[in-house]
Write a protein that holds these residues in place. Structure first.
Motif, short mmCIF file in Angstrom:
data_model
loop_
_atom_site.label_atom_id
_atom_site.label_comp_id
_atom_site.label_asym_id
_atom_site.label_seq_id
_atom_site.Cartn_x
_atom_site.Cartn_y
_atom_site.Cartn_z
N HIS A 127 -5.79 2.85 -2.40
CA HIS A 127 -6.34 2.71 -1.05
C HIS A 127 -5.51 1.72 -0.23
O HIS A 127 -5.28 1.91 0.96
N ALA A 128 -5.06 0.66 -0.91
CA ALA A 128 -4.32 -0.40 -0.19
C ALA A 128 -2.99 0.12 0.36
O ALA A 128 -2.46 -0.44 1.33
N LEU A 129 -2.44 1.18 -0.25
CA LEU A 129 -1.16 1.72 0.23
C LEU A 129 -1.26 2.19 1.69
O LEU A 129 -0.24 2.28 2.38
N THR A 130 -2.48 2.47 2.16
CA THR A 130 -2.65 2.90 3.56
C THR A 130 -2.21 1.80 4.53
O THR A 130 -2.02 2.06 5.70
N GLN A 131 -2.10 0.56 4.00
CA GLN A 131 -1.65 -0.55 4.87
C GLN A 131 -0.17 -0.88 4.63
O GLN A 131 0.33 -1.87 5.15
N ARG A 132 0.50 -0.09 3.82
CA ARG A 132 1.91 -0.23 3.47
C ARG A 132 2.32 -1.68 3.13
O ARG A 132 3.18 -2.28 3.78
N PRO A 133 1.71 -2.25 2.08
CA PRO A 133 2.10 -3.61 1.67
C PRO A 133 3.44 -3.60 0.95
O PRO A 133 3.83 -2.55 0.40
N GLU A 134 4.12 -4.73 0.94
CA GLU A 134 5.34 -4.83 0.12
C GLU A 134 4.92 -4.75 -1.35
O GLU A 134 3.85 -5.25 -1.72
N ALA A 135 5.80 -4.16 -2.18
CA ALA A 135 5.45 -3.93 -3.58
C ALA A 135 5.02 -5.22 -4.29
O ALA A 135 3.99 -5.25 -4.98
N ALA A 136 5.80 -6.28 -4.11
CA ALA A 136 5.49 -7.53 -4.83
C ALA A 136 4.17 -8.13 -4.33
O ALA A 136 3.39 -8.69 -5.12
N VAL A 137 3.92 -7.98 -3.04
CA VAL A 137 2.68 -8.51 -2.46
C VAL A 137 1.48 -7.75 -3.03
O VAL A 137 0.46 -8.33 -3.42
N LEU A 138 1.64 -6.43 -3.14
CA LEU A 138 0.55 -5.60 -3.67
C LEU A 138 0.26 -5.98 -5.13
O LEU A 138 -0.89 -6.16 -5.53
N GLN A 139 1.33 -6.12 -5.92
CA GLN A 139 1.16 -6.47 -7.34
C GLN A 139 0.37 -7.78 -7.49
O GLN A 139 -0.52 -7.88 -8.33
N ARG A 140 0.75 -8.74 -6.66
CA ARG A 140 0.08 -10.05 -6.76
C ARG A 140 -1.38 -9.91 -6.32
O ARG A 140 -2.27 -10.46 -6.96
N ALA A 141 -1.61 -9.15 -5.26
CA ALA A 141 -2.98 -9.01 -4.74
C ALA A 141 -3.89 -8.28 -5.74
O ALA A 141 -5.07 -8.61 -5.86
N VAL A 142 -3.32 -7.32 -6.47
CA VAL A 142 -4.10 -6.60 -7.48
C VAL A 142 -4.63 -7.60 -8.51
O VAL A 142 -5.82 -7.61 -8.86
N ARG A 143 -3.75 -8.48 -8.96
CA ARG A 143 -4.15 -9.46 -9.98
C ARG A 143 -5.17 -10.45 -9.42
O ARG A 143 -6.14 -10.80 -10.07
N GLU A 144 -4.96 -10.85 -8.17
CA GLU A 144 -5.88 -11.82 -7.57
C GLU A 144 -7.28 -11.23 -7.39
O GLU A 144 -8.28 -11.92 -7.60
N VAL A 145 -7.36 -9.96 -7.02
CA VAL A 145 -8.68 -9.34 -6.86
C VAL A 145 -9.35 -9.19 -8.23
O VAL A 145 -10.54 -9.46 -8.38
N ALA A 146 -8.56 -8.80 -9.23
CA ALA A 146 -9.14 -8.69 -10.59
C ALA A 146 -9.64 -10.06 -11.05
O ALA A 146 -10.74 -10.18 -11.61
N ILE A 147 -8.84 -11.09 -10.79
CA ILE A 147 -9.26 -12.46 -11.15
C ILE A 147 -10.54 -12.84 -10.41
O ILE A 147 -11.47 -13.41 -10.98
#
Ligand code: AQP
Length: 327
Positions: free
Chosen positions: A43-63
Motif C-alpha cells: 500500500h505504501a508504494l502508492t506514495q513512491r517512497p525511496e527503497a531505503a526509507v520504506l525498509q526502515r519504515a516497515v521495521r519501525e511500524v512492526a516495532i
C-alpha cells in the motif's frame, strides 16, 4: 475460530491516532480471535517512497506494533509483501470491482490532492488491495479507525459480489471500533495523519510532545489566561479524553471555564499523562531496535504462518474462478 485482520502503512512515524484508533484494539482482539496484523508495504508504494526509507519504515511500524502490545505468540505479525497471495487476490478482485464503486472513494480524492504530482493507478485501486488483505484470511473482524469506513463498505460489497458470482467463499468483514475512532490532528482540523505533519508521534519524548503541544490550537475564543474557556470546543481537551482520568478531566474543565487554569498548564498535564502511556512503549521499542535479529525472526515466522493461511484461501479461490482444474 473467528479471525481478525488489520494493517498499518509504513508511510511515516506511528502517531497516537494509529495507537488509539487501531493498535489498542489489536492488543485487545488478539486475546479472543485468531489474529493477523501486517505492515502493508505494498500500500505504501502508492506514495513512491525511496527503497531505503520504506525498509526502515516497515521495521519501525512492526516495532511500534510489538511495543504497543501485539504479542507474536498470540497474533501473526508479518509484512504484506512477504505474502505474494495479497497481490494475486487483489487482481482477481480488481476484475470484479466496477469503476463506479472506486470513483466514490473520498480517500482517493484526498490523497490525489495531497500528491498531485503522483496520482497513480495504485492510489485508485488501493481499497481493492485492502479488500484482498482482509479476504485472504477470511477475517470477520477488522479493527480500524473511522477513516476506513468507506473502504470497509466497499470490501463487503466486493466480497458479496464474489460470493454471488462464484459461490459462498468469504465471510462478511465487520468493522471493530476503538473508543477513539477519529483522533483529530494538532491543527485542530483534519484527522491526525502520518503524512500531514499534524501528528503526535508514538515514540516522541515528553519534551518533544510538549514542544508540539505549546503551539497547538486551543479554544479560539480564549486569547488570555483571564478569558473563560469552553473545554468542549478545545482540541487539547479532546486529547485529555483519551489520556486523563475522569476526575482530573472534571478539575481541568472547571479550571478552564472559571479561568483559573491556563492553557499552558492544561497542556503540561496532558503531556505528563500522555507520557505515562508513551514512555513504556518508547522503552520497549528501544529494546526491540537493539535486537534486529529478533525482529527478523518474528517477521519471518509471521510470514510463514500468514502464507500458509493465505495459500489455503487461494487454492479455493483459484478453483472457484477457474484458474485451477478441480482434481
Ligand atoms: N487520526 C486517526 N484516528 C483514529 N484512527 C486512525 N488511524 C489513522 N489515523 C487515525 C487508523 O490507524 C490505522 C492505520 O492507518 P494507516 O497507516 O493504514 O493509514 P491511514 O489511515 O491513512 O493513516 P495515516 O496516519 O493517515 O497515514 P497516511 O498519512 O500515510 O495516509 C487504520 O486503522 C486507521 O484507520
Amino acid at each position: 475460530m473467528v479471525r481478525t485482520m488489520s494493517g498499518i502503512q509504513p508511510t511515516g512515524n506511528l502517531h497516537i491516532g494509529n495507537y488509539l484508533g487501531a493498535l489498542v484494539n489489536f492488543v485487545e482482539l488478539q486475546q479472543q480471535y485468531e489474529s493477523f496484523f501486517c505492515v502493508v508495504d505494498l500500500h505504501a508504494l502508492t506514495q513512491r517512497p525511496e527503497a531505503a526509507v520504506l525498509q526502515r519504515a516497515v521495521r519501525e511500524v512492526a516495532i511500534g506494533m510489538l511495543a504497543s502490545g501485539v504479542d507474536p505468540d498470540k497474533a501473526t505479525l508479518f509484512v504484506q509483501s512477504h505474502v505474494p497471495q495479497h497481490s494475486e487476490l487483489a487482481w482477481i478482485l480488481t476484475c470484479l470491482t466496477p469503476l463506479g464503486d472506486l470513483n466514490r472513494m473520498t480517500q482517493f480524492k484526498d490523497k490525489s490532492a495531497q500528491q498531485p504530482e503522483n496520482i497513480n493507478a495504485g492510489l485508485f485501486t488501493y481499497p481493492i488491495l485492502q479488500t484482498a488483505d482482509i479476504a485472504l484470511y477470511r477475517a470477520e473482524r477488522v479493527p480500524v479507525g473511522e477513516d476506513q469506513d468507506q473502504h470497509l463498505e466497499l470490501a463487503r460489497e466486493t466480497l458479496r459480489r464474489f460470493n454471488f458470482v462464484y459461490g459462498e467463499t468469504f465471510p462478511d468483514p465487520q468493522t471493530v471500533r476503538s473508543k477513539a475512532p477519529r483522533v483529530i490532528g494538532l491543527d485542530g482540523q483534519a484527522k491526525m495523519s502520518k503524512s500531514k505533519g499534524n501528528e503526535i508521534g508514538l515514540f516522541e519524548t515528553a519534551d518533544e510532545t510538549m514542544l508540539k503541544l505549546r503551539g497547538a490550537k486551543t479554544d479560539p475564543a480564549r486569547l488570555r489566561k483571564s478569558d473563560k474557556g469552553t473545554p468542549e470546543v478545545c482540541n487539547i481537551f479532546s486529547y485529555h479524553g483519551y489520556f486523563t482520568s475522569a476526575e482530573q478531566r472534571e478539575e481541568i474543565a472547571a479550571g478552564c471555564r472559571s479561568a483559573q487554569l491556563g492553557c499552558f498548564d492544561c497542556k503540561k498535564m496532558l503531556a505528563a499523562n500522555m507520557e505515562a502511556v508513551k514512555g513504556p512503549i518508547r522503552e520497549r521499542a528501544a529494546v526491540l531496535r537493539s535486537d534486529p535479529a529478533r525482529l527478523d525472526d518474528i517477521l519471518a515466522a509471521g510470514a510463514d504462518k500468514a502464507r500458509a493461511a493465505a495459500e489455503a484461501t487461494m487454492q479455493l479461490v483459484r478453483e472457484r474462478v477457474g484458474l485451477r482444474r478441480k482434481d
